[in-house]
Design a protein around this motif. Structure first.
Motif, PDB file in Angstrom:
ATOM      1  N   ALA A   1      -0.212  11.111  -7.719  1.00 33.04           N
ATOM      2  CA  ALA A   1      -0.445   9.877  -6.973  1.00 33.04           C
ATOM      3  C   ALA A   1       0.160   8.681  -7.702  1.00 33.04           C
ATOM      4  O   ALA A   1       0.760   7.784  -7.075  1.00 33.04           O
ATOM      5  CB  ALA A   1      -1.948   9.676  -6.769  1.00 33.04           C
ATOM      6  N   ALA A   2       0.052   8.653  -9.025  1.00 31.37           N
ATOM      7  CA  ALA A   2       0.651   7.565  -9.805  1.00 31.37           C
ATOM      8  C   ALA A   2       2.167   7.571  -9.660  1.00 31.37           C
ATOM      9  O   ALA A   2       2.797   6.496  -9.542  1.00 31.37           O
ATOM     10  CB  ALA A   2       0.256   7.702 -11.271  1.00 31.37           C
ATOM     11  N   GLN A   3       2.751   8.738  -9.651  1.00 31.20           N
ATOM     12  CA  GLN A   3       4.205   8.861  -9.478  1.00 31.20           C
ATOM     13  C   GLN A   3       4.625   8.320  -8.114  1.00 31.20           C
ATOM     14  O   GLN A   3       5.615   7.583  -8.009  1.00 31.20           O
ATOM     15  CB  GLN A   3       4.593  10.330  -9.599  1.00 31.20           C
ATOM     16  N   TRP A   4       3.872   8.663  -7.081  1.00 33.63           N
ATOM     17  CA  TRP A   4       4.197   8.173  -5.749  1.00 33.63           C
ATOM     18  C   TRP A   4       3.967   6.660  -5.629  1.00 33.63           C
ATOM     19  O   TRP A   4       4.727   5.968  -4.954  1.00 33.63           O
ATOM     20  CB  TRP A   4       3.358   8.907  -4.714  1.00 33.63           C
ATOM     21  N   LYS A   5       2.933   6.170  -6.301  1.00 39.62           N
ATOM     22  CA  LYS A   5       2.681   4.719  -6.251  1.00 39.62           C
ATOM     23  C   LYS A   5       3.812   3.945  -6.940  1.00 39.62           C
ATOM     24  O   LYS A   5       4.186   2.862  -6.478  1.00 39.62           O
ATOM     25  CB  LYS A   5       1.346   4.400  -6.932  1.00 39.62           C
ATOM     26  N   ASN A   6       4.344   4.485  -8.002  1.00 45.58           N
ATOM     27  CA  ASN A   6       5.469   3.816  -8.670  1.00 45.58           C
ATOM     28  C   ASN A   6       6.663   3.709  -7.744  1.00 45.58           C
ATOM     29  O   ASN A   6       7.406   2.731  -7.789  1.00 45.58           O
ATOM     30  CB  ASN A   6       5.872   4.601  -9.938  1.00 45.58           C
ATOM     31  N   ARG A   7       6.841   4.710  -6.915  1.00 48.88           N
ATOM     32  CA  ARG A   7       7.962   4.666  -5.971  1.00 48.88           C
ATOM     33  C   ARG A   7       7.709   3.601  -4.896  1.00 48.88           C
ATOM     34  O   ARG A   7       8.660   2.996  -4.370  1.00 48.88           O
ATOM     35  CB  ARG A   7       8.147   6.027  -5.308  1.00 48.88           C
ATOM     36  N   ALA A   8       6.411   3.369  -4.584  1.00 51.91           N
ATOM     37  CA  ALA A   8       6.079   2.391  -3.547  1.00 51.91           C
ATOM     38  C   ALA A   8       6.178   0.958  -4.039  1.00 51.91           C
ATOM     39  O   ALA A   8       6.342   0.035  -3.254  1.00 51.91           O
ATOM     40  CB  ALA A   8       4.667   2.659  -3.016  1.00 51.91           C
ATOM     41  N   SER A   9       6.047   0.750  -5.347  1.00 52.53           N
ATOM     42  CA  SER A   9       5.980  -0.623  -5.876  1.00 52.53           C
ATOM     43  C   SER A   9       7.358  -1.250  -6.012  1.00 52.53           C
ATOM     44  O   SER A   9       8.378  -0.571  -5.983  1.00 52.53           O
ATOM     45  CB  SER A   9       5.277  -0.611  -7.223  1.00 52.53           C
TER      46      SER A   9
ATOM     47  N   THR B   1       0.845  -1.192   0.000  1.00 52.01           N
ATOM     48  CA  THR B   1       0.000   0.000   0.000  1.00 52.01           C
ATOM     49  C   THR B   1       0.880   1.242   0.000  1.00 52.01           C
ATOM     50  O   THR B   1       1.787   1.370   0.830  1.00 52.01           O
ATOM     51  CB  THR B   1      -0.906   0.016   1.243  1.00 52.01           C
ATOM     52  N   PRO B   2       0.649   2.165  -0.917  1.00 51.58           N
ATOM     53  CA  PRO B   2       1.440   3.397  -0.903  1.00 51.58           C
ATOM     54  C   PRO B   2       1.152   4.201   0.358  1.00 51.58           C
ATOM     55  O   PRO B   2       0.027   4.207   0.862  1.00 51.58           O
ATOM     56  CB  PRO B   2       0.981   4.129  -2.158  1.00 51.58           C
ATOM     57  N   HIS B   3       2.163   4.876   0.863  1.00 56.15           N
ATOM     58  CA  HIS B   3       2.077   5.492   2.196  1.00 56.15           C
ATOM     59  C   HIS B   3       2.783   6.851   2.164  1.00 56.15           C
ATOM     60  O   HIS B   3       3.902   6.965   1.652  1.00 56.15           O
ATOM     61  CB  HIS B   3       2.746   4.546   3.204  1.00 56.15           C
ATOM     62  N   ILE B   4       2.127   7.876   2.686  1.00 56.33           N
ATOM     63  CA  ILE B   4       2.759   9.191   2.830  1.00 56.33           C
ATOM     64  C   ILE B   4       2.635   9.645   4.276  1.00 56.33           C
ATOM     65  O   ILE B   4       1.729   9.234   5.002  1.00 56.33           O
ATOM     66  CB  ILE B   4       2.118  10.252   1.899  1.00 56.33           C
ATOM     67  N   ALA B   5       3.557  10.502   4.681  1.00 57.33           N
ATOM     68  CA  ALA B   5       3.491  11.135   5.996  1.00 57.33           C
ATOM     69  C   ALA B   5       3.204  12.615   5.797  1.00 57.33           C
ATOM     70  O   ALA B   5       3.664  13.228   4.828  1.00 57.33           O
ATOM     71  CB  ALA B   5       4.791  10.944   6.764  1.00 57.33           C
TER      72      ALA B   5
ATOM     73  N   HIS C   1      -7.250   7.602  -3.934  1.00 53.90           N
ATOM     74  CA  HIS C   1      -6.025   7.042  -4.500  1.00 53.90           C
ATOM     75  C   HIS C   1      -5.427   5.903  -3.678  1.00 53.90           C
ATOM     76  O   HIS C   1      -4.348   5.403  -4.025  1.00 53.90           O
ATOM     77  CB  HIS C   1      -4.992   8.158  -4.694  1.00 53.90           C
ATOM     78  N   GLY C   2      -6.096   5.500  -2.609  1.00 52.04           N
ATOM     79  CA  GLY C   2      -5.714   4.301  -1.882  1.00 52.04           C
ATOM     80  C   GLY C   2      -4.461   4.420  -1.045  1.00 52.04           C
ATOM     81  O   GLY C   2      -3.818   3.406  -0.735  1.00 52.04           O
ATOM     82  N   PHE C   3      -4.096   5.621  -0.628  1.00 54.94           N
ATOM     83  CA  PHE C   3      -2.894   5.812   0.180  1.00 54.94           C
ATOM     84  C   PHE C   3      -3.186   5.651   1.666  1.00 54.94           C
ATOM     85  O   PHE C   3      -4.250   6.066   2.162  1.00 54.94           O
ATOM     86  CB  PHE C   3      -2.321   7.219  -0.038  1.00 54.94           C
TER      87      PHE C   3
END
Length: 455
Positions: free
Chosen positions: A447-455, A5-9, A33-35
Motif C-alpha cells: 500500500a505504501a508503494q502504491w501511495k508513493n505512485r499516487a503522490s 487519495t490513492p486509487h485502485i481499480a 489504507h485509505g484507498f
C-alpha cells in the motif's frame, strides 16, 4: 497542496470463491489504507459485487456492458476465458478514463488477458490469486511442464515435480490441465503464460500455512517461470482474505441444532454452494458411511432434485436423533466456528479451506473438480491438516471408507495430529492479519508503494 487519495481499480471474476476475496481485499485497502476502489464489473457480476461491497466507505462502480457478451453464461471457464479476450478493448477504454488517478489495476487470476490492456496504458497490474500457493506454483510452471513432454497428464502414471515442491501424482492436477488435446487446456495455458507478465501476484494465503510453496514462489521463482520471462511478478502473501463471522447473522435452525450438540462432536459436511457434482450413488454411500460412523453430523445437501430421493431408504428416520440434513443455504463460517463442530468433510475449495483453517478445524478431503485435488494433496501431505480417504476408480469413496475416514479424523492417531495442527494454524492465521503479522506487513508495504505512485 496535499497529495490526492490513492486509487485502485479491481476487475473480479465470476463465482463466490472469486468475488468474496476481491471484496475482502477492497475492504482492507479502503478501511485500513485509505484507498478509493473502483470495481470494473460486467453485468453478470454487478449485483453480487454491489451487495457484498455496499458497506464500504469509498467504493465506486464502473459497469462494463458489452452487449454480445452480457447474455453469455459465465459459469463455464471456457466461456469466461474467451470473453476476457473480447473485454480487453472495453477495459482499456475504461482504464483510460481513470488512468490519471490509478496507482494500480488488480485483476482476478482468471482475467489474465486484461494484463495486455493495462500494460498498453503503463498501469501497474497485479493479479489477485484466489487459489492456494501450491496451485499457483503449478500455474506458473505450466508452460515449462507443457514443453517438457508431448504426453497428457491423464496418460502419465508417475508423479510430477516442480521446483521447490514435493512430487505430486499427475491425477491430482486439475481436470483442465489433464488433457492437452482439449481447448480448455490451451486456454488455461495461455492464461498461465500471461500471469507470468504481471507486476505482482497477491496471494490469498499466509506464510505459516504454505511456507514451502511460498518459499518456492519467492526463492525459486525463476525456475518455475518459463525461460522467456526476464523478471516475473513479485509475490505478496496477504491472506487469509475471508469474511469474519458476523455476530448479526440470522439465527438459522441449523445453528440452533448445533447449540444442542456436545463440543467438538459434529462432523460438518459440505461440498460448496451446490451438491450437484456428487452422483446419486455416491451421495447414498456418503450417507451410509456417516450413519455407520456413529458421530453427529450436519450435512448441507442442496439439490434441484428431491433430496429424500437421493438418500438411502429410512436414513433420515434412523439418524434423526444425531444428524441434520440441511437443504437450504447454510452460514458456513458460523457453523465452522461453532464449538460443537469437530471436523469438516470438504470439497477443498480454497475459500472453504481458509474458513476451516481460521476456525481451527481439520478436514476429511473430498475434492471434486478444478484445483480441489491439488489442494487436497497438499492439505494431507504438506500442510498436515487433512485425512484422505482411500480412493476407488474415478475418485469413488465407498461407505466403509467414509466411516473409516470420519472415525480417523475424530478419534484416531492421525486425527489427533491434524487436530493439533488445526489449532496451531488457527492461531497463525489470526496473527498473520493482525498488526505486525506477516500478511499485514506485506500488504502495508505494498500500500505504501502504491501511495508513493499516487503522490
Amino acid at each position: 497542496m496535499g497529495s490526492r487519495t490513492p486509487h485502485i481499480a479491481v476487475f473480479p471474476s465470476w463465482g463466490m470463491g472469486h468475488l468474496l476475496p476481491s471484496v475482502e481485499f477492497a475492504k482492507r485497502m479502503s478501511i485500513h489504507h485509505g484507498f478509493a476502489v473502483t470495481f470494473i464489473t460486467p453485468p453478470a457480476l454487478t449485483a453480487d459485487i454491489r451487495s457484498l461491497a455496499s458497506s464500504l466507505p469509498d467504493i465506486r462502480f464502473l459497469d462494463l456492458s458489452v452487449p454480445h457478451l452480457d447474455s453469455l453464461p459465465m459459469n463455464d471457464p471456457s466461456t469466461w476465458f474467451a470473453a476476457m479476450e473480447e473485454y480487453k478493448g472495453p477495459v482499456k477504454h475504461a482504464l483510460g478514463s481513470l488512468k490519471d488517478e490509478l496507482s494500480a489495476f488488480v485483476i482476478d487470476f482468471f482475467c489474465a488477458p486484461l494484463i495486455e490492456a493495462s500494460t498498453a496504458l503503463n498501469i501497474p497490474t497485479y493479479v489477485l490469486s484466489t487459489v492456494s500457493a501450491s496451485r499457483l506454483c503449478f500455474m506458473l510452471f505450466h508452460d515449462t511442464l507443457h514443453s517438457q513432454t508431448t504426453e497428457s497428464l491423464k496418460d502419465m502414471d508417475g508423479a510430477v515435480t516442480a521446483p521447490g515442491l514435493p512430487s505430486m501424482p499427475s491425477r491430482y492436477f486439475p481436470n483442465a490441465m489433464q488433457d492437452r488435446t482439449q481447448p480448455l487446456y490451451h486456454l488455461l495455458l495461455r492464461n498461465s503464460r500471461l500471469l507470468c507478465t504481471a507486476d505482482g501476484i497477491l496471494m490469498n494465503t499466509f506464510h505459516d500455512l504454505e511456507s514451502g510453496s511460498i518459499r518456492a514462489l519467492i526463492e525459486r521463482k525463476h525456475e518455475l517461470l518459463p525461460k522467456w520471462v526476464k523478471k516475473g511478478p513479485e509475490i505478496y502473501p496477504i491472506g487469509p482474505l475471508i469474511r469474519c463471522p458476523d455476530a448479526g447473522h440470522e439465527k438459522r435452525d441449523c445453528l440452533e441444532w448445533l447449540d444442542r450438540q456436545p463440543d467438538a462432536s459434529v462432523m460438518f459436511v459440505s461440498f460448496g454452494s451446490t451438491n450437484w457434482f456428487l452422483s446419486p450413488d455416491q451421495t447414498r454411500e456418503l450417507a451410509l458411511g456417516l450413519e455407520a460412523s456413529g458421530y453427529p453430523f450436519l450435512w448441507v445437501l442442496r439439490s434441484d432434485k428431491d433430496v429424500s430421493a437421493l438418500l438411502p431408504p429410512g436414513f433420515e428416520m434412523r439418524t434423526r436423533d444425531r444428524g441434520l440434513v440441511w437443504t437450504s443455504w447454510a452460514p458456513q463460517i458460523p457453523i465452522l466456528s461453532h464449538p460443537a463442530t469437530g471436523g469438516f468433510v470438504s470439497h477443498c475449495g480454497w475459500n472453504s479451506t481458509l474458513e476451516s483453517v481460521t476456525s481451527g478445524l481439520p478436514i476429511v478431503v473430498w475434492p471434486v473438480r478444478a484445483e480441489q485435488k491439488t489442494n487436497a494433496f497438499f492439505l494431507v501431505n504438506e500442510i498436515g491438516l487433512g485425512i484422505e480417504p482411500e480412493w476407488g476408480p474415478n475418485w469413488w469413496v465407498g461407505k466403509d471408507e467414509v466411516e473409516r475416514a470420519v472415525r480417523e479424523l475424530m478419534e484416531g492417531e492421525k486425527g489427533r495430529k491434524v487436530r493439533m495442527r488445526a489449532a496451531e494454524l488457527k492461531e497463525s492465521a489470526r496473527k498473520a492479519v493482525a498488526a505486525g503479522g506477516s500478511s499485514m506487513d506485506v500488504l502495508t508495504a505494498l500500500a505504501a508503494q502504491w501511495k508513493n505512485r499516487a503522490s
